[in-house]
Scaffold this active site. Structure first.
Site, PDB file in Angstrom:
ATOM      1  N   ASP A   8       0.854  -1.184   0.000  1.00 19.97           N
ATOM      2  CA  ASP A   8       0.000   0.000   0.000  1.00 19.97           C
ATOM      3  C   ASP A   8       0.890   1.233   0.000  1.00 19.97           C
ATOM      4  OD1 ASP A   8      -2.024  -1.813   0.186  1.00 19.97           O
ATOM      5  OD2 ASP A   8      -2.666  -1.255   2.207  1.00 19.97           O
ATOM      6  N   ASP A 129     -14.990  -3.353  -0.478  1.00 20.11           N
ATOM      7  CA  ASP A 129     -14.580  -3.156   0.912  1.00 20.11           C
ATOM      8  C   ASP A 129     -15.832  -3.165   1.779  1.00 20.11           C
ATOM      9  OD1 ASP A 129     -11.953  -2.840  -0.043  1.00 20.11           O
ATOM     10  OD2 ASP A 129     -12.349  -0.731  -0.465  1.00 20.11           O
TER      11      ASP A 129
END
Length: 238
Positions: A8, A129
């Site tokens: 990330d 998500d």
């Protein structure tokens, strides 16, 4: 089962968030490229890269960092974060990305999702998500009124490359993944699901493999060294 180590990125740096909270960012003293090459040295062939700047703001300056990572490592890289038009998808694919992941844009704009799937068949995935079965968008900051089950039921998934499922409540917590959700989805839909969020022990890996999951993403557990990537790869490959 495939294993995707996760990288990330915020402002060119490797970071991890806790439960998707940008206020709970932990920066690691390693570049995205060095992290990728380290995973490759351990035997990984696949990599999951998220541009967190773009996920939050819709644009970022991390494209060159990601492109360099792809070209230098030679790995199969899937990436997402702020991908909201066809030009960005094409740009990524032309620069060696194998799979482009749509998140907020896929949830908010079904016409765009369908166009992406038709224009780039086999190269587009969705990232959903989830918290308490509801989908969150905009870098996990906005709750929708759409459940993951409704979303996956209401569009043609035939051209979909894969679906990354992240339980936000588990992500970064080092408490295990939401295997019950993954099992439900795997049983209900003919989709290549990639389990994400909270995968931190060999027991998690074993459970997901026994469920015949297509793939799993491992993030913080590798940085924090609660999982050894070589051991994980040896298990899933044998």
């Amino acid at each position: 089962m495939l294993i995707f180590p996760a990288i990330d990125i915020i402002s060119g740096h490797c970071v991890r968030l806790t439960q998707g909270d940008y206020g709970k960012e932990k920066k690691y003293n390693i570049t995205p490229l060095d992290a990728a090459l380290g995973y490759k040295a351990d035997g990984a062939n696949y990599l999951h890269v998220v541009d967190l700047d773009a996920a939050l703001k819709g644009s970022s300056e991390n494209f060159d960092v990601i492109s360099d990572l792809v070209k230098t490592s030679g790995m199969f890289v899937q990436t997402g974060g702020g991908v909201r038009n066809l030009d960005i998808i094409e740009k990524y694919l032309k620069n060696g990305i194998k799979r482009v992941i749509l998140g907020t844009s896929a949830v908010n704009d079904k016409d765009f999702l369908n166009s992406a799937l038709k224009n780039f068949p086999g190269c587009v995935a969705v990232s959903l998500d989830v918290k308490d079965n509801y989908i969150y968008t905009n870098g996990w900051t906005k709750k929708t009124d759409i459940t993951i089950y409704d979303f996956l039921t209401n569009f043609d998934t035939a051209l979909l490359s894969a679906a990354v499922i992240t339980d936000i409540s588990k992500d970064g917590m080092m408490e295990g993944s939401n295997t019950s959700l993954m099992k439900d989805l795997n049983d209900m839909f003919d989709i290549d699901f990639i389990a994400s969020g909270g995968v931190c022990t060999m027991d998690d890996i074993k459970t997901l493999k026994h469920m015949n999951m297509y793939a799993a993403i491992i993030g913080k557990a590798l940085y924090e060294k609660t999982l050894n990537l070589k051991d994980v790869l040896n298990y899933v490959n044998n």
